[in-house]
Write a protein that holds these residues in place. Sequence first.
Motif, PDB file in Angstrom:
ATOM      1  N   ASP A  96       0.823  -1.216   0.000  1.00  0.00           N
ATOM      2  CA  ASP A  96       0.000   0.000   0.000  1.00  0.00           C
ATOM      3  C   ASP A  96       0.855   1.264   0.000  1.00  0.00           C
ATOM      4  OD1 ASP A  96      -2.349  -1.360  -0.117  1.00  0.00           O
ATOM      5  OD2 ASP A  96      -2.988  -0.928   1.936  1.00  0.00           O
ATOM      6  N   ARG A 124       4.397   5.689  -5.327  1.00  0.00           N
ATOM      7  CA  ARG A 124       4.369   5.759  -6.794  1.00  0.00           C
ATOM      8  C   ARG A 124       3.531   6.955  -7.249  1.00  0.00           C
ATOM      9  NH1 ARG A 124       1.369   4.669 -10.997  1.00  0.00           N
ATOM     10  NH2 ARG A 124      -0.416   4.029  -9.718  1.00  0.00           N
ATOM     11  N   ARG A 125       2.434   7.181  -6.546  1.00  0.00           N
ATOM     12  CA  ARG A 125       1.548   8.289  -6.915  1.00  0.00           C
ATOM     13  C   ARG A 125       2.115   9.640  -6.487  1.00  0.00           C
ATOM     14  NH1 ARG A 125      -4.454   5.957  -5.151  1.00  0.00           N
ATOM     15  NH2 ARG A 125      -4.402   4.053  -6.439  1.00  0.00           N
ATOM     16  N   ASN A 126       2.800   9.644  -5.352  1.00  0.00           N
ATOM     17  CA  ASN A 126       3.361  10.896  -4.830  1.00  0.00           C
ATOM     18  C   ASN A 126       4.730  10.625  -4.222  1.00  0.00           C
ATOM     19  OD1 ASN A 126       4.011  13.333  -3.696  1.00  0.00           O
ATOM     20  ND2 ASN A 126       2.103  13.571  -2.541  1.00  0.00           N
ATOM     21  N   GLU A 141       2.457   1.932  -3.314  1.00  0.00           N
ATOM     22  CA  GLU A 141       1.527   2.531  -4.274  1.00  0.00           C
ATOM     23  C   GLU A 141       1.369   4.034  -3.999  1.00  0.00           C
ATOM     24  OE1 GLU A 141      -1.165   3.112  -7.368  1.00  0.00           O
ATOM     25  OE2 GLU A 141       0.361   1.580  -6.971  1.00  0.00           O
ATOM     26  N   LEU A 142       1.304   4.417  -2.723  1.00  0.00           N
ATOM     27  CA  LEU A 142       1.226   5.837  -2.384  1.00  0.00           C
ATOM     28  C   LEU A 142       2.465   6.584  -2.875  1.00  0.00           C
ATOM     29  CD1 LEU A 142      -0.200   5.854   1.259  1.00  0.00           C
ATOM     30  CD2 LEU A 142      -1.271   6.825  -0.774  1.00  0.00           C
TER      31      LEU A 142
END
Length: 343
Positions: free
Chosen positions: A16, A22-24, A19-20
Amino acid sequence: MAPYLTKNDSDRAIADFSELIRRNPKLAGAYTNRGEAWRRKGEVNRAIADLDRAIALDPKGSFAWFNRGITYSDKGEPEKAIADYNQAIRLNSIDPWYYNNRGNSYGDINEFSRAMSDYDHAIKLDPKFALAYFNRGTAYWNHGDEARALADLNTSIRLDPNYAAAYGNRARLFRGKGDIERALADLDQSLRLAPDEYRDAYARGLLHFDRHDFSRALSDFDQAIRFNPKYAAALNARCLTRAILGRPQEGLADCSESLRHRPDDAQTLDSRAFCYLKLGQFDAAIDGFTVALGVDPKLANSLYGRGIAKRKKGDESGAESDIAGARAIKADISEEFRHYEIE
């Protein structure tokens, strides 16, 4: 903190937070929390890399400094841990956890007074902080102050009646005072709360062994080894106990495994020789006890065991010399061996 991390599901937490990130890629908190998840998996280098990144992104985030301090502590680098806790405290001077953990690291480098000062401050900030009482009580115990240690451990248990480690350490204090019944009661409670506390299972096994309740001792050593198959002390204890109970061949396997993790340990060499004695392999027993005595010449059990093996071989003068030497070191050695059913 993410639910998966709260539940100690480190793998899902890492997924998780990855993924965070990767987004920011500039989200400092995600690196902090992923670093903590890596730490819980035992991946300390990956944890430190994430915490380094979190600190670079947000140098004023005290939690990242604190978590990196914990990670350095896990890595066995208490000086670096203290430096990080210092910074965490500069940024947030009212979190009792920061002082508690810095106290642990001061204890690791034998800075007793500084450790106690930190525990005192943690308790001042949170008078219901069971862990800080436990740590301070343990520090008092290690420093020889039994009265204060007992008071703190009692308080820790009163504040958190389900705190298994506090029962375990209080049991060790009672054992040192010779109060075996209370020690056993505390170890029973610790293991009810946390059956995987392998050190407590081993400690309870030793108490049963000293009472010559070998079947119960064996059960406890089994439990300790089930949760830590590399626990050399428990493997040695089970080796000897199995031999006493008439299972010396199984005992030999335990001694071999124990010596693999802790080579040249005199007590384990003695236990292995005792297995040979129980098997009737007297030459191997004599050689084995001699090797143990080469490591520790004052090992009464090895002298006495070698004496018995020599007697079985018909070497009466050699037997008498070894047995007399053993009795000079440990006056009740003959009584001890009587429970081993060897003579």
